[in-house]
Design an enzyme around this catalytic site. Structure first.
Site, PDB file in Angstrom:
ATOM      1  N   ALA A   1       0.860  -1.024  -0.352  1.00  0.00           N
ATOM      2  CA  ALA A   1       0.131  -0.147   0.455  1.00  0.00           C
ATOM      3  C   ALA A   1       0.620   1.524  -0.209  1.00  0.00           C
ATOM      4  O   ALA A   1       0.438   2.052  -0.159  1.00  0.00           O
ATOM      5  CB  ALA A   1      -0.950  -0.272   1.200  1.00  0.00           C
TER       6      ALA A   1
ATOM      7  N   ASN B   1       8.580 -14.720  -4.564  1.00  0.00           N
ATOM      8  CA  ASN B   1       6.821 -14.357  -4.593  1.00  0.00           C
ATOM      9  C   ASN B   1       6.434 -15.794  -4.304  1.00  0.00           C
ATOM     10  O   ASN B   1       5.328 -16.324  -3.035  1.00  0.00           O
ATOM     11  CB  ASN B   1       7.110 -14.488  -6.376  1.00  0.00           C
ATOM     12  CG  ASN B   1       6.965 -12.964  -6.383  1.00  0.00           C
ATOM     13  OD1 ASN B   1       7.358 -11.528  -5.922  1.00  0.00           O
ATOM     14  ND2 ASN B   1       8.166 -12.660  -7.448  1.00  0.00           N
TER      15      ASN B   1
ATOM     16  N   ASP C   1      -3.923  -3.685 -19.611  1.00  0.00           N
ATOM     17  CA  ASP C   1      -3.425  -4.192 -21.123  1.00  0.00           C
ATOM     18  C   ASP C   1      -3.927  -4.122 -22.499  1.00  0.00           C
ATOM     19  O   ASP C   1      -4.601  -3.553 -23.401  1.00  0.00           O
ATOM     20  CB  ASP C   1      -2.713  -5.936 -21.044  1.00  0.00           C
ATOM     21  CG  ASP C   1      -1.518  -6.161 -19.633  1.00  0.00           C
ATOM     22  OD1 ASP C   1      -0.783  -5.731 -20.222  1.00  0.00           O
ATOM     23  OD2 ASP C   1      -2.338  -6.858 -19.170  1.00  0.00           O
TER      24      ASP C   1
ATOM     25  N   HIS D   1      -0.401 -11.953 -18.313  1.00  0.00           N
ATOM     26  CA  HIS D   1       0.237 -10.702 -18.256  1.00  0.00           C
ATOM     27  C   HIS D   1       1.839 -10.311 -18.399  1.00  0.00           C
ATOM     28  O   HIS D   1       2.982 -10.670 -17.491  1.00  0.00           O
ATOM     29  CB  HIS D   1       0.081 -10.088 -16.505  1.00  0.00           C
ATOM     30  CG  HIS D   1       0.472  -8.216 -16.759  1.00  0.00           C
ATOM     31  ND1 HIS D   1       0.451  -7.451 -17.876  1.00  0.00           N
ATOM     32  CD2 HIS D   1       1.048  -8.510 -15.812  1.00  0.00           C
ATOM     33  CE1 HIS D   1       0.915  -6.291 -17.081  1.00  0.00           C
ATOM     34  NE2 HIS D   1       1.466  -6.736 -15.918  1.00  0.00           N
TER      35      HIS D   1
HETATM   36  P1  NAX Z   1       6.479  -0.448  -5.377  1.00  0.00           P
HETATM   37  O1  NAX Z   1       8.152  -0.873  -5.320  1.00  0.00           O
HETATM   38  O2  NAX Z   1       6.213   1.233  -6.191  1.00  0.00           O
HETATM   39  O3  NAX Z   1       5.990  -0.853  -5.134  1.00  0.00           O
HETATM   40  C1  NAX Z   1       5.626  -1.970  -4.026  1.00  0.00           C
HETATM   41  C2  NAX Z   1       5.628  -2.638  -2.390  1.00  0.00           C
HETATM   42  O4  NAX Z   1       5.038  -4.114  -2.238  1.00  0.00           O
HETATM   43  C3  NAX Z   1       5.897  -1.435  -1.751  1.00  0.00           C
HETATM   44  O5  NAX Z   1       6.090  -0.635  -0.667  1.00  0.00           O
HETATM   45  C4  NAX Z   1       6.947  -2.992  -0.863  1.00  0.00           C
HETATM   46  O6  NAX Z   1       6.911  -2.491  -0.034  1.00  0.00           O
HETATM   47  C5  NAX Z   1       5.796  -3.506  -0.849  1.00  0.00           C
HETATM   48  N1  NAX Z   1       5.686  -5.453  -0.434  1.00  0.00           N
HETATM   49  C6  NAX Z   1       6.763  -6.050  -0.971  1.00  0.00           C
HETATM   50  N2  NAX Z   1       6.717  -7.306  -0.245  1.00  0.00           N
HETATM   51  C7  NAX Z   1       5.478  -7.182   0.745  1.00  0.00           C
HETATM   52  C8  NAX Z   1       5.323  -8.122   1.248  1.00  0.00           C
HETATM   53  N3  NAX Z   1       5.331  -9.491   0.542  1.00  0.00           N
HETATM   54  N4  NAX Z   1       3.339  -7.203   1.528  1.00  0.00           N
HETATM   55  C9  NAX Z   1       3.354  -6.681   1.515  1.00  0.00           C
HETATM   56  N5  NAX Z   1       4.206  -5.464   1.273  1.00  0.00           N
HETATM   57  C10 NAX Z   1       4.816  -5.717   0.372  1.00  0.00           C
HETATM   58  O7  NAX Z   1       6.113  -1.073  -7.255  1.00  0.00           O
HETATM   59  P2  NAX Z   1       5.319  -0.844  -7.634  1.00  0.00           P
HETATM   60  O8  NAX Z   1       5.120   0.208  -8.977  1.00  0.00           O
HETATM   61  O9  NAX Z   1       3.711  -0.040  -7.043  1.00  0.00           O
HETATM   62  O10 NAX Z   1       4.118  -1.981  -8.419  1.00  0.00           O
HETATM   63  C11 NAX Z   1       3.958  -3.315  -8.034  1.00  0.00           C
HETATM   64  C12 NAX Z   1       3.538  -4.331  -8.498  1.00  0.00           C
HETATM   65  O11 NAX Z   1       2.255  -4.100  -9.454  1.00  0.00           O
HETATM   66  C13 NAX Z   1       4.493  -4.955  -9.036  1.00  0.00           C
HETATM   67  O12 NAX Z   1       4.693  -6.005  -9.192  1.00  0.00           O
HETATM   68  C14 NAX Z   1       4.476  -4.868 -10.616  1.00  0.00           C
HETATM   69  O13 NAX Z   1       5.467  -5.720 -11.056  1.00  0.00           O
HETATM   70  C15 NAX Z   1       3.193  -4.872 -11.024  1.00  0.00           C
HETATM   71  N6  NAX Z   1       2.493  -3.925 -11.821  1.00  0.00           N
HETATM   72  C16 NAX Z   1       1.427  -5.190 -12.215  1.00  0.00           C
HETATM   73  C17 NAX Z   1       0.920  -4.457 -13.421  1.00  0.00           C
HETATM   74  C18 NAX Z   1      -0.443  -5.650 -14.253  1.00  0.00           C
HETATM   75  O14 NAX Z   1      -0.770  -4.870 -15.463  1.00  0.00           O
HETATM   76  N7  NAX Z   1      -0.543  -6.478 -13.619  1.00  0.00           N
HETATM   77  C19 NAX Z   1       1.223  -3.202 -13.929  1.00  0.00           C
HETATM   78  C20 NAX Z   1       2.226  -2.229 -12.569  1.00  0.00           C
HETATM   79  C21 NAX Z   1       3.007  -2.732 -12.252  1.00  0.00           C
HETATM   80  O15 NAX Z   1       3.948  -3.483 -13.677  1.00  0.00           O
END
Ligand code: NAX
Length: 328
Positions: free
Chosen positions: A12, A105, A159, A187
């Site tokens: 979040a 993951n 997408d 995706h």
């Molecule tokens: P950020 O790195 O800005 O934010 C991710 C956040 O998740 C961080 O604040 C981190 O502390 C937190 N986090 C990590 N592991 C955690 C856990 N076990 N429990 C709770 N929080 C945890 O990434 P952001 O740009 O927000 O992207 C988030 C995810 O969305 C990435 O995996 C990214 O690849 C994915 N995406 C998916 C998309 C889709 O279409 N399905 C598109 C956009 C994005 O690329």
């Protein structure tokens, strides 16, 4: 009494979280009549930043936002939630081996799946955004014993939106003229944005756009590689558009679909289109009477079948890899 939903969001305090939470709290996801409680989940080291986001949410004085919880404890974060939006993950970075990516993951999504099964509301639905989202959803679904498998989704809405805009711009029409834009499969860069089944003003897109080479080449590639293009331009990955797609995606799951249209959603196959049972695959879907259904009978010509099989095989190999690691 007004409706109320409890929504957990992981990651979040991240980029997407920052763009998403305000849209949920403003009522754009569940409608202006539904009260919302946000249960925000972060890693312990990000709880400080999360506190700041919660302060900003407070400062919006959103009429329908009734409660905010910030936690790094899954049991607290997933307690009684109707929706779990799983954004936090560890996406692939340069030089990372696939097995390592899946293992990291795998740990996250196994633990979260178990916590959802143990703590969430009986009607919980799980929407996975964090990449690799299809396989993360697969792991979560398998770990969440007792939660029916039709409650797990992964996001291809971004997408779909990207593909719609590309078609609209090429045809010189408004984006609202494009319908039935199906993304098939994963995706990832193998996804197949199916311009053959898409429509522009009700007509097949491939009749309105007569530049077939563009459709088969530039169009597909632009959609498949859009994420990388955004990173190159912005220096950061898609965030506001991804958050917008989460809002659209969950809206589509909770509101009936316009007659004749469909949207793209990754969910567990029951064998539709020859996709292995249980694989989390992006299909054309509708919501009718509140129920999500895969649209059957979409025709796939030779070109589409070839593209379809590439993305299907990629998902099969991701599944086999996590199986080998004992994650499902
Ligand atoms: P950020 O790195 O800005 O934010 C991710 C956040 O998740 C961080 O604040 C981190 O502390 C937190 N986090 C990590 N592991 C955690 C856990 N076990 N429990 C709770 N929080 C945890 O990434 P952001 O740009 O927000 O992207 C988030 C995810 O969305 C990435 O995996 C990214 O690849 C994915 N995406 C998916 C998309 C889709 O279409 N399905 C598109 C956009 C994005 O690329």
């Amino acid at each position: 009494a007004k409706n109320r939903v409890k929504v957990a969001v992981t990651g979040a305090a991240g980029q997407i979280g920052y763009a998403l939470l305000f849209r949920i709290a403003s009522g754009q996801m569940f409608g202006p009549e539904t009260e919302v409680e946000l249960q925000l989940i972060e890693l312990e080291q990000a709880l400080g930043a999360l506190k700041g986001v919660a302060m900003e949410l407070d400062d919006c004085a959103f009429p329908m936002l009734k409660k905010i919880t910030c936690t790094s404890d899954y049991a607290v974060g997933f307690k009684d939630v109707n929706w779990a939006i799983l954004v936090g993950s560890v996406p692939r970075k340069d030089g990372m081996e696939r097995a390592d990516l899946l293992k990291i993951n795998g740990g996250i999504f196994t633990t979260q799946g178990q916590a959802i099964a143990a703590n969430a509301a009986k009607d919980v639905r799980v929407f996975v955004v964090g990449n690799p989202c299809n396989t993360n959803a697969l792991i979560c679904m398998n770990a969440a014993k007792g939660v029916p498998s039709d409650r797990f989704y992964a996001m291809t809405m971004l997408d779909e939106n990207r593909a719609k805009t590309q078609l609209a711009q090429k045809a010189g029409v408004d984006v609202t003229a494009v319908s039935n834009m199906t993304i098939w499969g994963n995706h990832s860069a193998t996804q197949y944005p199916d311009f053959y089944s898409a429509k522009i003003n009700g007509k097949p897109a491939s009749e309105v756009i007569t530049d077939t080479e563009w459709l088969k080449g530039t169009f597909i590639e632009t959609v498949q590689k859009r994420g990388a293009a955004i990173i190159k331009a912005r220096g950061l990955s898609s965030a506001a558009s991804a958050a917008n797609a989460v809002v659209d995606g969950i809206f589509n799951l909770t509101h009936d679909t316009k007659n004749g249209d469909n949207f793209s959603m990754c969910l567990a196959s029951n064998g539709e289109y020859g996709v292995d049972k249980g694989l989390i695959f992006s299909f054309p879907c509708t919501t009718v009477g509140g129920k999500l259904k895969i649209v059957e009978g979409v025709k796939l010509n030779d070109f589409s079948t070839e593209k379809f099989n590439v993305t299907l095989n990629e998902l099969r190999s991701e599944r086999d890899a996590v199986k080998e690691l004992g994650l499902i």
